[in-house]
Design a protein around this motif. Structure first.
Motif, PDB file in Angstrom:
ATOM      1  N   ASN A 234      67.726  86.010 119.802  1.00 33.97           N
ATOM      2  CA  ASN A 234      68.318  87.346 119.680  1.00 33.97           C
ATOM      3  C   ASN A 234      69.124  87.710 120.920  1.00 33.97           C
ATOM      4  OD1 ASN A 234      67.537  87.940 117.127  1.00 33.97           O
ATOM      5  ND2 ASN A 234      65.785  89.196 117.692  1.00 33.97           N
TER       6      ASN A 234
ATOM      7  N   ARG B 201      72.332  85.957 120.673  1.00 37.03           N
ATOM      8  CA  ARG B 201      73.208  86.405 119.595  1.00 37.03           C
ATOM      9  C   ARG B 201      73.699  87.836 119.751  1.00 37.03           C
ATOM     10  NH1 ARG B 201      70.450  85.261 114.022  1.00 37.03           N
ATOM     11  NH2 ARG B 201      72.193  86.522 113.331  1.00 37.03           N
ATOM     12  N   HIS B 202      72.821  88.714 120.251  1.00 36.57           N
ATOM     13  CA  HIS B 202      73.177  90.141 120.183  1.00 36.57           C
ATOM     14  C   HIS B 202      73.305  90.845 121.528  1.00 36.57           C
ATOM     15  CE1 HIS B 202      72.055  89.582 116.014  1.00 36.57           C
ATOM     16  NE2 HIS B 202      70.817  89.297 116.339  1.00 36.57           N
TER      17      HIS B 202
ATOM     18  N   GLY C 124      64.272  88.511 111.583  1.00 35.02           N
ATOM     19  CA  GLY C 124      63.770  87.976 112.845  1.00 35.02           C
ATOM     20  C   GLY C 124      62.661  88.833 113.438  1.00 35.02           C
TER      21      GLY C 124
ATOM     22  N   GLU D  82      62.394  83.294 119.048  1.00 37.74           N
ATOM     23  CA  GLU D  82      63.226  84.262 118.319  1.00 37.74           C
ATOM     24  C   GLU D  82      63.819  85.295 119.284  1.00 37.74           C
ATOM     25  OE1 GLU D  82      64.550  84.599 115.436  1.00 37.74           O
ATOM     26  OE2 GLU D  82      65.181  86.701 115.553  1.00 37.74           O
TER      27      GLU D  82
END
Ligand SMILES: Nc1ncnc2c1ncn2[C@@H]1O[C@H](COP(=O)(O)OP(=O)(O)OP(=O)(O)O)[C@@H](O)[C@H]1O
Ligand SMILES: [Mg+2]
Length: 317
Positions: free
Chosen positions: A239, A242-243, A279, A235
């Protein structure tokens, strides 16, 4: 002291002081009142009100603290308690609240453990079916296409090769899906291999530079602990992709006295608003499941560091 007597005593002190001053201090009140007397009286009233407010605030402070904790308490960060000393209703309310938190934390931990285990079992089942059914059929198709291509006239061969290529890619995709759903290497080869293959996959898919720092002398871990460490790494990496808008990520697995620490550090933009989605809350729940703790902090320089500390039972001598 009970709340009733506490407030009563506070008021008694203030009113008693005022009465004593009236009785023994050299003051008189004329009718009609003189300006100086009115000033002294109003001044006295203000002093009394301020003293009363201050004493009440002091007396009710434990209730304030209780209300604050009630509104902010988070069961995913267990162990927040208020000191409750002495007798009286307030201490009793605080003690009851502490006991209620204890019970809720325990129930939350067991119910999320049940949910997570059910989720893992379901993933395992889906992965198994994808592997055994879809994977096998696609392999059969691939072999059939190959045989057909070998026997086909040249005009058709090209198209059959293309179909073969597409099928092979889809099969790879299914295999990747199966690996993501159920880190089979975890069972077969252990955490370090599973994390290595996870980070390699991640690097090829995102183009980010991934460094691995795994201690050599990692102790044997329980299967649940390994799965939690793996899922948290998974996870955290998702992340980052994605971020974070990062260039590089470091995944480290270190071994201290009686704990294993996983850190995923990126050099991206860092977490701005403290908004925790499914998440991060999922990671916290998993950490609780194994009695570990999760911290998300800014990394040195820029970026974000996710750190999971899982305790390892000491080996019996
Ligand atoms: N490595 C990171 N760098 C920068 N911001 C991050 C990072 N990790 C998380 N965040 C921020 O924290 C938020 C919460 O993350 P979280 O994983 O809980 O939810 P999400 O990724 O948005 O959704 P999902 O539930 O699908 O994981 C993200 O929306 C993002 O803004
Ligand atoms: Mg996320």
């Amino acid at each position: 002291m009970s709340l009733f007597w506490r407030i009563f005593a506070l008021n008694a002190v203030v009113l008693g002081t005022a009465t004593a001053l009236l009785l023994w201090a050299p003051v008189t009140v004329s009718v009609p009142v003189l300006l100086t007397e009115a000033v002294i009286l109003v001044g006295g009233l203000v002093v009394m009100l301020v003293a009363n407010a201050a004493l009440l605030r002091l007396g009710l402070a434990p209730l304030d603290r209780l209300t604050k904790l009630m509104t902010t308490v988070d069961l995913l960060r267990p162990g927040q308690r208020l000191p409750a000393s002495g007798g009286g209703e307030v201490a009793e309310v605080i003690r009851t609240f502490n006991a209620m938190l204890e019970r809720l934390e325990h129930e939350r931990a067991t119910s999320s453990a049940r949910a997570l285990l059910a989720q893992e079992a379901e993933r395992r089942r889906i992965a198994q079916e994808l592997h055994d059914e879809v994977g096998q059929s696609m392999t059969a198709i691939l072999l059939g296409l190959k045989r057909a291509a070998d026997d086909a006239p040249a005009a058709l061969r090209e198209e059959l090769h293309e179909a073969q290529e597409i099928t092979r890619e889809s099969l790879d995709e299914v295999r990747r899906l199966v690996r993501r759903l159920r880190p089979g290497v975890l069972d077969d080869l252990g955490l370090v291999s599973a994390l290595t293959s996870l980070t390699e996959d991640f690097a090829t898919h995102t183009g980010l530079r991934v460094s691995r720092r795994f201690d050599a002398d990692l102790p044997a871990l329980a299967p649940e602990t390994e799965l939690v460490l793996y899922r948290v790494a998974q996870e955290s990496l998702t992340n980052v992709a994605r971020h974070a808008d990062a260039q590089r990520v470091t995944v480290a697995l270190r071994h201290a006295d009686d704990s294993v620490v996983l850190t995923v550090t990126d050099d991206g933009s860092g977490i701005k608003a403290p908004r925790e989605g499914a998440g991060i809350r999922g990671m916290r729940e998993r950490a609780l499941l194994i009695g570990g703790s999760l911290e998300i902090t800014p990394a040195a320089g820029t970026g974000t560091r996710v750190q999971l500390t899982a305790s390892v039972p000491r080996k019996q001598p």
